[in-house]
Design a protein around this motif. Structure first.
Motif, mmCIF file in Angstrom:
data_model
loop_
_atom_site.group_PDB
_atom_site.id
_atom_site.type_symbol
_atom_site.label_atom_id
_atom_site.label_comp_id
_atom_site.label_asym_id
_atom_site.label_seq_id
_atom_site.Cartn_x
_atom_site.Cartn_y
_atom_site.Cartn_z
ATOM 1 N N ILE A 561 22.034 52.012 -20.584
ATOM 2 C CA ILE A 561 21.435 53.286 -21.008
ATOM 3 C C ILE A 561 19.967 53.070 -21.415
ATOM 4 N N ILE A 562 19.118 53.972 -20.931
ATOM 5 C CA ILE A 562 17.706 53.947 -21.328
ATOM 6 C C ILE A 562 17.525 55.077 -22.326
ATOM 7 N N ASP A 563 17.285 54.740 -23.573
ATOM 8 C CA ASP A 563 17.057 55.785 -24.580
ATOM 9 C C ASP A 563 15.628 56.306 -24.409
ATOM 10 N N VAL A 564 15.301 57.361 -25.144
ATOM 11 C CA VAL A 564 13.953 57.905 -25.062
ATOM 12 C C VAL A 564 12.976 56.831 -25.527
ATOM 13 N N PRO A 565 12.029 56.420 -24.679
ATOM 14 C CA PRO A 565 11.098 55.367 -25.102
ATOM 15 C C PRO A 565 10.256 55.860 -26.280
ATOM 16 N N ASN A 566 9.990 54.967 -27.211
ATOM 17 C CA ASN A 566 9.180 55.374 -28.370
ATOM 18 C C ASN A 566 7.732 55.600 -27.978
ATOM 19 N N GLU A 567 7.254 54.762 -27.056
ATOM 20 C CA GLU A 567 5.869 54.915 -26.622
ATOM 21 C C GLU A 567 5.853 55.507 -25.228
ATOM 22 N N GLN A 568 6.084 56.786 -25.153
ATOM 23 C CA GLN A 568 6.036 57.411 -23.836
ATOM 24 C C GLN A 568 4.671 58.053 -23.671
ATOM 25 N N THR A 569 3.863 57.459 -22.835
ATOM 26 C CA THR A 569 2.543 58.049 -22.598
ATOM 27 C C THR A 569 2.605 58.851 -21.322
ATOM 28 N N VAL A 570 2.236 60.066 -21.448
ATOM 29 C CA VAL A 570 2.368 60.970 -20.321
ATOM 30 C C VAL A 570 0.992 61.396 -19.848
ATOM 31 N N PRO A 571 0.650 61.051 -18.628
ATOM 32 C CA PRO A 571 -0.624 61.553 -18.119
ATOM 33 C C PRO A 571 -0.514 63.060 -17.939
ATOM 34 N N VAL A 572 -1.401 63.776 -18.581
ATOM 35 C CA VAL A 572 -1.314 65.224 -18.570
ATOM 36 C C VAL A 572 -2.564 65.807 -17.955
ATOM 37 N N ASN A 573 -2.405 66.461 -16.857
ATOM 38 C CA ASN A 573 -3.508 67.207 -16.266
ATOM 39 C C ASN A 573 -4.819 66.397 -16.319
ATOM 40 N N ASP A 574 -4.735 65.153 -15.899
ATOM 41 C CA ASP A 574 -5.877 64.227 -15.846
ATOM 42 C C ASP A 574 -6.503 63.936 -17.200
ATOM 43 N N GLU A 575 -5.780 64.196 -18.238
ATOM 44 C CA GLU A 575 -6.368 63.996 -19.569
ATOM 45 C C GLU A 575 -5.295 63.314 -20.418
ATOM 46 N N GLN A 576 -5.661 62.271 -21.119
ATOM 47 C CA GLN A 576 -4.694 61.573 -21.962
ATOM 48 C C GLN A 576 -4.647 62.258 -23.317
ATOM 49 N N GLU A 577 -3.457 62.681 -23.706
ATOM 50 C CA GLU A 577 -3.353 63.326 -25.022
ATOM 51 C C GLU A 577 -3.203 62.265 -26.097
ATOM 52 N N THR A 578 -3.826 62.498 -27.208
ATOM 53 C CA THR A 578 -3.745 61.524 -28.285
ATOM 54 C C THR A 578 -2.956 62.042 -29.472
ATOM 55 N N ASP A 579 -3.082 63.313 -29.725
ATOM 56 C CA ASP A 579 -2.505 63.865 -30.940
ATOM 57 C C ASP A 579 -1.086 64.357 -30.690
ATOM 58 N N LEU A 580 -0.143 63.399 -30.605
ATOM 59 C CA LEU A 580 1.232 63.775 -30.280
ATOM 60 C C LEU A 580 2.099 63.746 -31.527
ATOM 61 N N SER A 581 3.042 64.698 -31.588
ATOM 62 C CA SER A 581 3.967 64.667 -32.721
ATOM 63 C C SER A 581 5.387 64.539 -32.200
ATOM 64 N N LEU A 582 6.177 63.755 -32.913
ATOM 65 C CA LEU A 582 7.554 63.503 -32.496
ATOM 66 C C LEU A 582 8.446 64.671 -32.924
ATOM 67 N N VAL A 583 9.182 65.215 -31.971
ATOM 68 C CA VAL A 583 10.149 66.270 -32.281
ATOM 69 C C VAL A 583 11.536 65.714 -32.023
ATOM 70 N N THR A 584 12.446 65.887 -32.969
ATOM 71 C CA THR A 584 13.811 65.402 -32.753
ATOM 72 C C THR A 584 14.792 66.551 -32.938
ATOM 73 N N ILE A 585 15.837 66.537 -32.158
ATOM 74 C CA ILE A 585 16.950 67.451 -32.438
ATOM 75 C C ILE A 585 18.262 66.712 -32.225
ATOM 76 N N THR A 586 19.272 67.117 -32.981
ATOM 77 C CA THR A 586 20.612 66.567 -32.754
ATOM 78 C C THR A 586 21.581 67.717 -32.575
ATOM 79 N N LYS A 587 22.587 67.451 -31.755
ATOM 80 C CA LYS A 587 23.645 68.449 -31.575
ATOM 81 C C LYS A 587 24.687 68.205 -32.659
ATOM 82 N N GLY A 588 25.204 69.288 -33.175
ATOM 83 C CA GLY A 588 26.228 69.173 -34.204
ATOM 84 C C GLY A 588 25.636 69.070 -35.591
#
Lengths: 588, 175
Positions: A561-588
């Protein structure tokens, strides 16, 4: 001498009239269809009928998906009516979809006249032959005197046992022939007698396993919803204190607000549900079929668990995974039988363990300036609080919609799970909207899937069907791109795609259209789309290369199983975003 | 109607003879044969014909598979809407017969030898010409195999062979 004239106590009717009268007898109130030469007589008979609404779709595939959506959302059989030849062959994908997902629909196809069958007549296709392996059963009506009984049988077969699509092929001349109409009150088929009650001996064995178990898990599939057993299942889980994970089709069978809920399991299931299944000592499969997207490598699936399997289809038992106690029966009936016989288990430690897993490995994503699909889905979840019919297409958004929407009620999550039919969402949501006028209907597609049944926008506009059409546009076939990134050395072969200007497209169809490109716009646009009565199209320009996690790669085991990587850098519209916030949700 | 196909199979998989009663309806054979090919099951032979009740057909299927596959085959046969009854005869005592018509090129020298072989196998000569005899052989698949093998050294011109038909044996005496 008196002349004897044959007098009939009842009026003679044409096959076409009998067809329409039979649908009324079956309490069919809506038919999705498309006319043509071979069914012109049927359409003539439909013309004067006010009991049945006919919705003219813009493609026969749309008609079948709409019938599926109607059936899934309402629990009643969906009906499609199309002409012969290309009309009939265009239904094939929808029928295969309904077969894989056990959806009760009856598809009526026109056929050339009996004497022309086999002659390569204009618009002739052997649709009975073509659909034999993708229908629960199919019929060619050769005699008008058998028409009413065949229609009766078709609805009976489609809706009983393990539901599924049934096709009835109607030759043009048969439908023009007259006879007396009489609709059979009952159906008796000596070769088809689905049995619904679980065998007490099997129930006893199951109860013994349940009483002994310390770490049980309920693995709940779409069969629970098909059998209208969500209430019984919820009672059963709460009475026994057994945590619940659902399949993609099981979403909604158990409220995800309940502490016992673990959300979805399988390839893109939650980390904790897959972990719980891996370590459980008892797995109770309820109306689920051990699909490969759930099990991964079958011999490593729930390796420590005894397995109980409740299913109405005996051929599902021990098909993929060998089970210890099979119970063949209707999920609702079997749960009703089990409920008074089970007692509360002491699963406090087990539930606490799962709770810890939930805290350690929640569903999560990094939110930022540009829109993540997860955020859109989460926002809709918070606004609707489970009171909406969510209809997804196929791909990344489909998995995120399973993960980030909190399902509370059955029949509120519609998707093409088995066949994975892109283009399902729009027509299916349209069908669902005719079934559930009390709930908002959300159709979500990627920019790939939306273009596969786009023509139904005209139908939606024509009838002002209140579907909120969400297009998640990342310019890619996102799921294929994800696989190419992870398993094919990032060689992006033919997954990038051009799409139209969806706001202009909305305008062309006369549907209000909006576009959101920034996360900060999402709240307002979601609010606005719910305020507008009738259909709305919203295009969300989303980040291009986000991946769906957790993920158990195809055919592998829980340990890969590959869990959600902690350092997921996503190239966005040719621009690297820096100011990312972690959102978590759990079921139940 | 019958067909016999040779498919390479895992020889550890056992041979099963399955008898199916089904509604004598249009396309019934197609539903069964189509299910076998769709699911990728081995189909050694399939025969179908009417029964004492004209509304019912009996199909005799010879297939191979391990226990799990045979279990699925039986379930899938039962799942077909037209199926009335499925019996795996393999574990019962059952009678089975196949029939073969074998046309052999003959010379005046070997004709009597051929006739002797046919007699040993309790076969029949059902056609004769100056240059050929045609033999009818019935029996178990093995017996039909054996007579064909014995006739092989002669010039076999054509063979027409049915699949297996079978019925459960009612009286099971001592062997």
């Amino acid at each position: 001498m008196t002349q004897h004239t044959p007098t009939s106590p009842q009026r003679q009717m044409t096959g076409a009239e009998i067809f329409v009268r039979s649908l009324i007898e079956e309490k069919v109130d809506i038919v999705f269809g498309y006319p043509g030469g071979a069914v012109i007589g049927i359409y003539d008979a439909l013309h004067d009928i006010s009991d049945i609404t006919h919705i003219l779709t813009r493609h026969e595939q749309g008609a079948v998906h709409a019938a599926e959506g109607y059936a899934k959302a309402s629990g009643k059989p969906g009906v499609a009516l199309v002409t012969s030849g290309p009309g009939a062959t265009n239904t094939v994908t929808g029928i295969a979809d309904a077969y894989m997902d056990s959806i009760p629909i009856v598809v009526f196809t026109g056929q050339v006249a009996l004497k022309l069958i086999g002659n390569d007549a204009f618009q002739e296709a052997d649709i009975v032959g073509i659909t034999r392996p993708i229908t629960k059963h199919n019929y060619l009506v050769r005699d008008v005197n058998e028409l009413a009984a065949t229609i009766r049988e078709a609805f009976y077969v489609a809706t009983t046992g393990r539901p599924g699509p049934v096709l009835v092929d109607l030759p043009k001349d048969v439908m023009a022939t007259k006879t007396v109409f009489s609709y059979p009150k009952t159906v008796k088929m000596r070769s088809y007698v689905p049995h619904t009650e679980g065998h007490q001996k099997q129930l006893d064995k199951a109860i013994a396993l349940i009483e002994k178990s310390k770490r049980p898990v309920l693995y709940v599939g779409g069969g629970t919803i098909l059998s209208n057993a969500a209430e019984e299942l919820t009672k059963f889980a709460r009475k026994t204190n057994i945590p619940v994970t659902t399949t993609l089709h099981g979403l909604g069978a158990f409220p995800e607000s309940d502490e016992l809920s673990m959300g979805m399991l399988g390839m893109h299931g939650t980390w904790y549900s897959n972990t719980a299944v891996n370590y459980c000592d008892l797995l109770i499969a309820v109306g689920a079929r051990f699909d490969d997207r759930v099990t991964g490598k079958t011999d490593a699936f729930a390796p420590e668990a005894k397995k109980i399997h409740i299913d109405i289809d005996p051929s599902n038992i021990s098909k993929n995974v060998k089970v210890d106690v099979p119970i063949v029966g209707d999920v609702k009936k079997v749960l009703q039988q089990l409920l008074p016989q089970v007692t509360a288990l002491d699963t406090k430690d087990w539930i606490q363990t799962i709770k810890n897993w939930k805290e350690e490995h929640p569903l999560r994503y990094k939110n930022g300036k540009y829109i993540r699909m997860q955020h859109v889905i989460q926002t809709i979840s918070e606004v609707t609080k489970g009171n909406a019919v969510m209809v997804s297409d196929v791909g990344q958004h489909q998995m995120w919609m399973a993960q980030f929407y909190r399902y509370i009620h059955p029949r509120t999550h519609l998707t093409s799970g088995g066949l994975g039919t892109m283009g399902f969402s729009l027509p299916a949501a349209m069908g669902a909207a005719f079934a559930r006028k009390d709930l908002p209907i959300i159709s979500m597609s990627g920019d790939g899937g939306i273009q596969m049944n786009l023509q139904e926008l005209a139908t939606i506009r024509e009838h002002n069907v209140p579907v909120k059409i969400l297009i998640m546009n990342n310019g890619y076939l996102g799921m294929v791109r994800q696989w190419q990134e992870l398993f094919w050395r990032k060689r992006y072969s033919h997954v990038e795609m051009f799409g139209p200007d969806y706001v202009k497209l909305a305008a062309a169809y006369g549907i209000p259209g909006f576009r959101a490109t920034l996360t900060e716009e999402v709240d307002d646009i979601v609010k606005k789309m719910f305020e507008i009565e009738g259909p709305v199209i919203v295009e969300f320009k989303v980040v291009k290369e986000e991946n769906v996690y957790p993920m158990i790669p195809a055919g592998q085991t829980y340990h890969e199983i590959i869990d959600v990587p902690n350092e997921q850098t996503v190239p966005v519209n040719d621009e690297q975003e820096t100011d990312l916030s972690l959102v978590t949700i759990t079921k139940g | 109607m019958s067909t016999t196909t040779e498919t390479p199979v895992d020889q550890s998989a056992h041979k099963h003879t399955i008898s199916v009663l089904l509604e004598n309806k249009f396309g019934a054979l197609n539903r069964v044969a189509g299910m076998f090919s769709a699911k990728g099951y081995n189909l050694e032979s399939i025969t179908v014909g009417p029964t004492e009740d004209s509304s019912v057909s009996r199909m005799t299927i010879v297939t191979r598979g391990d226990d799990a596959i045979i279990e699925q085959i039986i379930k899938q046969l039962n799942k077909l809407i037209d199926t009335l009854k499925v019996v795996d005869l393999t574990y019962d005592s059952f009678m089975e017969r196949e029939l073969a018509l074998i046309k052999i090129g003959t010379t005046p020298d070997n004709r009597s030898e051929i006739m002797q072989i046919v007699e040993i196998f309790q076969g029949k000569i059902i056609d004769i010409s100056h240059k050929t005899v045609t033999v009818e052989a019935t029996g178990s698949g093995q017996k039909v195999d054996a007579i064909i093998k014995m006739l092989k050294p002669f010039h076999i011109k054509e063979i027409a062979r049915t699949g297996r038909v079978a019925l459960k044996r009612e009286f099971v005496g001592e062997a």
